[in-house]
Each structure stands twice: as structure tokens, then as C-alpha cells.
Design an enzyme around this catalytic site. Structure first.
Site, PDB file in Angstrom:
ATOM      1  CG  HIS A 123     125.866  82.899  71.115  1.00 53.18           C
ATOM      2  ND1 HIS A 123     127.187  83.232  71.225  1.00 53.18           N
ATOM      3  CD2 HIS A 123     125.193  84.072  70.963  1.00 53.18           C
ATOM      4  CE1 HIS A 123     127.312  84.550  71.148  1.00 53.18           C
ATOM      5  NE2 HIS A 123     126.117  85.084  70.989  1.00 53.18           N
ATOM      6  CG  ASP A 200     124.690  79.521  76.584  1.00 50.60           C
ATOM      7  OD1 ASP A 200     124.334  80.379  77.400  1.00 50.60           O
ATOM      8  OD2 ASP A 200     125.116  79.782  75.436  1.00 50.60           O
ATOM      9  CD  GLN A 203     119.471  85.365  75.129  1.00 45.44           C
ATOM     10  OE1 GLN A 203     118.555  85.969  75.682  1.00 45.44           O
ATOM     11  NE2 GLN A 203     120.410  85.988  74.455  1.00 45.44           N
ATOM     12  CE  LYS A 226     123.728  87.605  76.266  1.00 47.35           C
ATOM     13  NZ  LYS A 226     123.463  88.334  75.016  1.00 47.35           N
TER      14      LYS A 226
HETATM   15  N1  PMP Z   1     125.037  82.212  74.604  1.00 50.46           N
HETATM   16  C1  PMP Z   1     123.846  82.736  74.261  1.00 50.46           C
HETATM   17  C2  PMP Z   1     122.657  81.829  74.100  1.00 50.46           C
HETATM   18  C3  PMP Z   1     123.739  84.110  74.044  1.00 50.46           C
HETATM   19  O1  PMP Z   1     122.553  84.633  73.681  1.00 50.46           O
HETATM   20  C4  PMP Z   1     124.877  84.938  74.219  1.00 50.46           C
HETATM   21  C5  PMP Z   1     124.812  86.430  73.994  1.00 50.46           C
HETATM   22  N2  PMP Z   1     124.128  86.822  72.830  1.00 50.46           N
HETATM   23  C6  PMP Z   1     126.082  84.339  74.601  1.00 50.46           C
HETATM   24  C7  PMP Z   1     126.109  82.980  74.793  1.00 50.46           C
HETATM   25  C8  PMP Z   1     127.322  85.140  74.818  1.00 50.46           C
HETATM   26  O2  PMP Z   1     127.175  85.999  75.916  1.00 50.46           O
HETATM   27  P1  PMP Z   1     128.265  87.099  76.243  1.00 50.46           P
HETATM   28  O3  PMP Z   1     128.499  87.873  74.988  1.00 50.46           O
HETATM   29  O4  PMP Z   1     127.626  87.921  77.326  1.00 50.46           O
HETATM   30  O5  PMP Z   1     129.489  86.391  76.714  1.00 50.46           O
END
Ligand code: PMP
Length: 405
Positions: A123, A200, A203, A226
């Protein structure tokens, strides 16, 4: 199904609303999950019964609010099985956790030319903070390629390791492909070369048990929103001996021991990394979300979502022109797809009119889209409160849209 859907859905007030006069079918859980009533009520309870700024106060309310925040830290510690509460740093979310780590780690542990290993499926939150540090500290980024199933192979990570590798940072589960990466193997590999590993877990922690001591990861990050908790709060886990080596990230109240204009000494863990008034209402409600997850049971959640994934994969594949992007054998409940030559945005807009919420676009993973040679996908992501009937509605919606084109 393993869980009684009707009972569970009653816990989530938003799930019973309608959009455009149709029952909402919410399939955008990888972006954020809906909140159970107990979490919503907990926020209200903090502000209506114990609200006071924490840590510095001697008065009753301040001590109660402090206790609530610190209890939440212990709840998070238990949830991921960290060795001590000092290893749990509250942040605004995954993004802030990675920015914190990238800034403090590169500044203190890296020299120009040192290398950070990332993967193609990260991401943007696990790419850009490292690029910012590349500008500031001169670290270099190495990127692990993907297999055609959308997997990361441990041997491909090993290929990139050199005497200059300082950290391996990768996602546990891809928010686009759903692939569950072999992080245990990659952590062992990193440690064979004395390289720490950041996971990370944005998910993963909401889908199956994650035990930081069993994994032996060095850092792990995730977001409350999440995992059925409130927005605006998340976690950086780090092994104590490693967090102690890192300098503070932001300066301000709470993070200091003693301040003069000449010199400041810093507070101990975890407060060294929590400058300013923390989100004690958010942390308390995150604690409640964790207790809610535990009351359902993570193993039950996993089994329910695996069944939904199997059902949805089969049902979607019965649609002519359907292409699922991400075909690993090890997947979490995320399905990215394209149908014929229909643009994902057009399909997403039309599905929306049927009350179906799916996400379209690059999903904050443009380098992954480039590697796949596509601009974007549609993405349906399931939580344990979704039903097979909702998957049928999605499939029928896609079939109707396909006929229009
Ligand atoms: N890493 C992953 C794998 C994600 O799916 C996400 C959110 N889509 C993030 C990081 C970022 O999370 P946040 O916007 O809650 O900081």
C-alpha cells in the site's frame, strides 16, 4: 455458515440502512469496517462520564481516563500477544505508525546507501514514508517482484538481501489481491541475516489471530477503523529493545522527562512516542472493539470469512468475462476483479445504484497496478457480517451491468 448472521448483523446499526431505497450491501470492508453498537456506545460513554485529559492529572476524572487509556493498551497487548504494554504505541493509524518508524529508524539506524526491502504489493502507506526518508537520509529501496498468482516468494526476498539491508517491510495481507504472505518464513529469513522485519497488519489483525511473539516480528502496525473500532487511532508494536534504540518522532507534551531550553530528556516507552494529548476516547473504544471481536471469536470470524470467500469466488467466476486479479491459494476475504472491457469506475457507479458498495480504482497501490499492467480493479471485501445473499446480490448486479454494456 458458522455464525448466526441475523444476530450478528443486529450488532451493526448501519447495516440495516437503505441507499437509493434499496438495502445496503456493504462490501468495502478492506477500506473500513462498520462499527458495532458497543463501540459506538463506548465513545459516548467516555465523553459523557470520564472525559478529562490524561496522565498529568491528580483529579478523579483524569485518573479514570488515564486508567481507561492504559487498560486499552493492555487489551491491545493481549490481542497481539506482545511481551509488555510498553511495546504498544498508540498512533493515528497504520499510516502514521509507518511514518513514525520510517523517520526514526532511517535517521538513527541507516547511512546513505543502506537498503530497505519492500514488495510490489505494498500500500502507498508502506512506500511513500520510505521514499521521503530516501530524500532525507539517502537510504535506497529494493522491491521484491510478484509471481503471476500475486504472491511473494521468500527466495525472491533473499535475492535482494545484501550487507547493506537494514530492514524488510512488507504487508501481511494485500489489500488488493487478498494474498496472505508467508511472513513467518520471511521474518526467519530476515533474522538469519540479522535484519529486522516490519509487518503491515492493516489487513490481517481483523481476520485471523496474529501473535507477535510467535511470529517474532520486530515491528507490526495496524488501524483500529479496519477492525470494527473508531477512526483516528492505530498501533505501532515494536520489540522493546528496538524501540529503545529509536529517537523520538514528534516533540511536545507527554513525551518528555525534563525540559530546559538548553536540553530535554525524554520519557520512557511507550510515552516517548506519544507526544501531545492522546486519543483516549479512541483507544478505549478500540479496546471495546477487540473485546467484541473476542466475544465472536477470531477463529469463528476466520472460518466464516473463508466460507464467504469460497462462495463469492465460485459465484463470481460463473459470470462470463469475469477475471479475478489475485489467485493465490492463501487468500483473505478480498476479491479484486475486472469484467470484460467494462471500466471498473463505470461498473462501480452502476453497482452503487443497486445499493452495492464496492471500491474501484488503484486501491492506493499504483506500483502494483503498474506491475499487473492495469489501471485499476473493482474490489469486493467481506467481513464476517456479510452474507451469501449479499454475494448473490453483487453477482446479479454485475450480470445486469454486463448486459447493459
Ligand atoms: N496498509 C494496508 C495494507 C492497507 O490496506 C491500508 C488501508 N487501506 C493502509 C496500510 C493504510 O491504513 P490507514 O489509512 O488506516 O492508515
Amino acid at each position: 455458515m458458522y455464525l448466526n448472521e441475523e444476530n450478528i448483523r443486529k450488532d451493526f446499526p448501519l447495516l440495516s440502512r437503505e441507499v437509493y431505497g434499496k438495502p445496503l450491501v456493504y462490501l468495502d470492508n478492506a477500506a473500513t469496517t462498520q462499527k458495532p453498537l458497543c463501540v459506538i456506545r463506548k465513545m459516548e460513554e467516555v465523553y459523557s462520564t470520564i472525559n478529562a485529559n490524561i496522565h498529568r492529572g491528580v483529579h478523579y476524572l483524569s485518573r479514570q481516563a488515564t486508567e481507561s487509556h492504559e487498560n486499552a493498551r493492555r487489551t491491545v497487548q493481549r490481542y497481539i500477544n506482545a511481551a509488555s504494554p510498553e511495546e504498544i504505541i498508540f498512533t493515528r493509524g497504520t499510516t502514521e505508525s509507518i511514518n513514525l518508524l520510517a523517520a526514526t529508524f532511517c535517521r538513527s539506524q541507516c547511512k546513505p546507501g543502506d537498503e530497505i526491502i519492500l514488495t510490489t504489493m505494498e500500500h502507498h502507506a508502506n512506500i511513500i514514508p520510505w521514499q521521503i526518508q530516501r530524500e532525507i537520509t539517502g537510504v535506497e529501496l529494493k522491491v521484491v517482484p510478484l509471481t503471476k498468482e500475486g504472491e511473494i516468494r521468500t527466495e525472491d526476498v533473499e535475492e535482494l538481501i545484501s550487507s547493506r539491508t537494514r530492514l524488510i517491510a512488507l504487508t501481511h495481507v494485500s489489500n488488493v489481491l487478498g494474498t496472505i504472505n508467508p511472513v513467518d518464513e520471511i521474518i526467519r529469513l530476515g533474522h538469519n541475516y540479522n535484519i529486522p522485519v516490519l509487518i503491515d497488519a492493516a489487513q490481517s489483525v481483523q481476520h485471523f489471530p496474529v501473535d507477535v511473539q510467535a511470529l517474532d516480528c520486530d515491528f507490526l502496525v495496524f488501524s483500529s477503523h479496519k477492525m470494527y473500532g473508531p477512526t483516528g487511532i492505530g498501533v505501532l508494536y515494536g520489540k522493546k529493545n528496538l524501540l529503545e534504540k529509536l529517537p523520538p518522532y514528534q516533540g511536545g507534551g507527554e513525551m518528555i522527562a525534563h525540559v530546559t531550553f538548553e536540553k530535554t530528556t525524554f520519557n520512557e516507552l511507550p510515552f516517548k512516542f506519544e507526544a501531545g494529548t492522546p486519543d483516549y476516547a479512541g483507544s478505549t473504544a478500540l479496546g471495546e472493539a477487540i473485546r467484541y471481536i473476542e466475544s465472536i471469536g477470531l477463529d469463528n470470524i476466520r472460518r466464516q470469512e473463508e466460507q464467504l470467500l469460497r462462495y463469492a469466488t465460485e459465484r463470481l467466476l460463473s459470470i462470463p468475462g469475469m477475471k479475478i486479479i489475485g489467485t493465490s491459494q492463501h487468500k483473505s476475504s478480498v476479491i479484486s476483479f475486472l469484467v470484460g472491457s467494462i471500466h471498473p469506475y463505470d461498473m462501480g457507479l452502476l453497482l452503487d445504484r443497486f445499493g452495492i458498495a464496492v471500491r474501484t480504482g488503484h486501491h492506493c497501490a499504483q506500483p502494483l497496478m503498474n506491475a499487473l499492467g492495469i489501471e485499476g480493479t473493482l474490489r469486493a471485501s467481506f467481513a464476517f457480517y456479510n452474507t451469501e445473499k449479499e454475494i448473490d446480490t453483487l453477482a446479479e448486479g454485475i450480470e445486469r451491468v454486463t448486459k447493459m454494456f
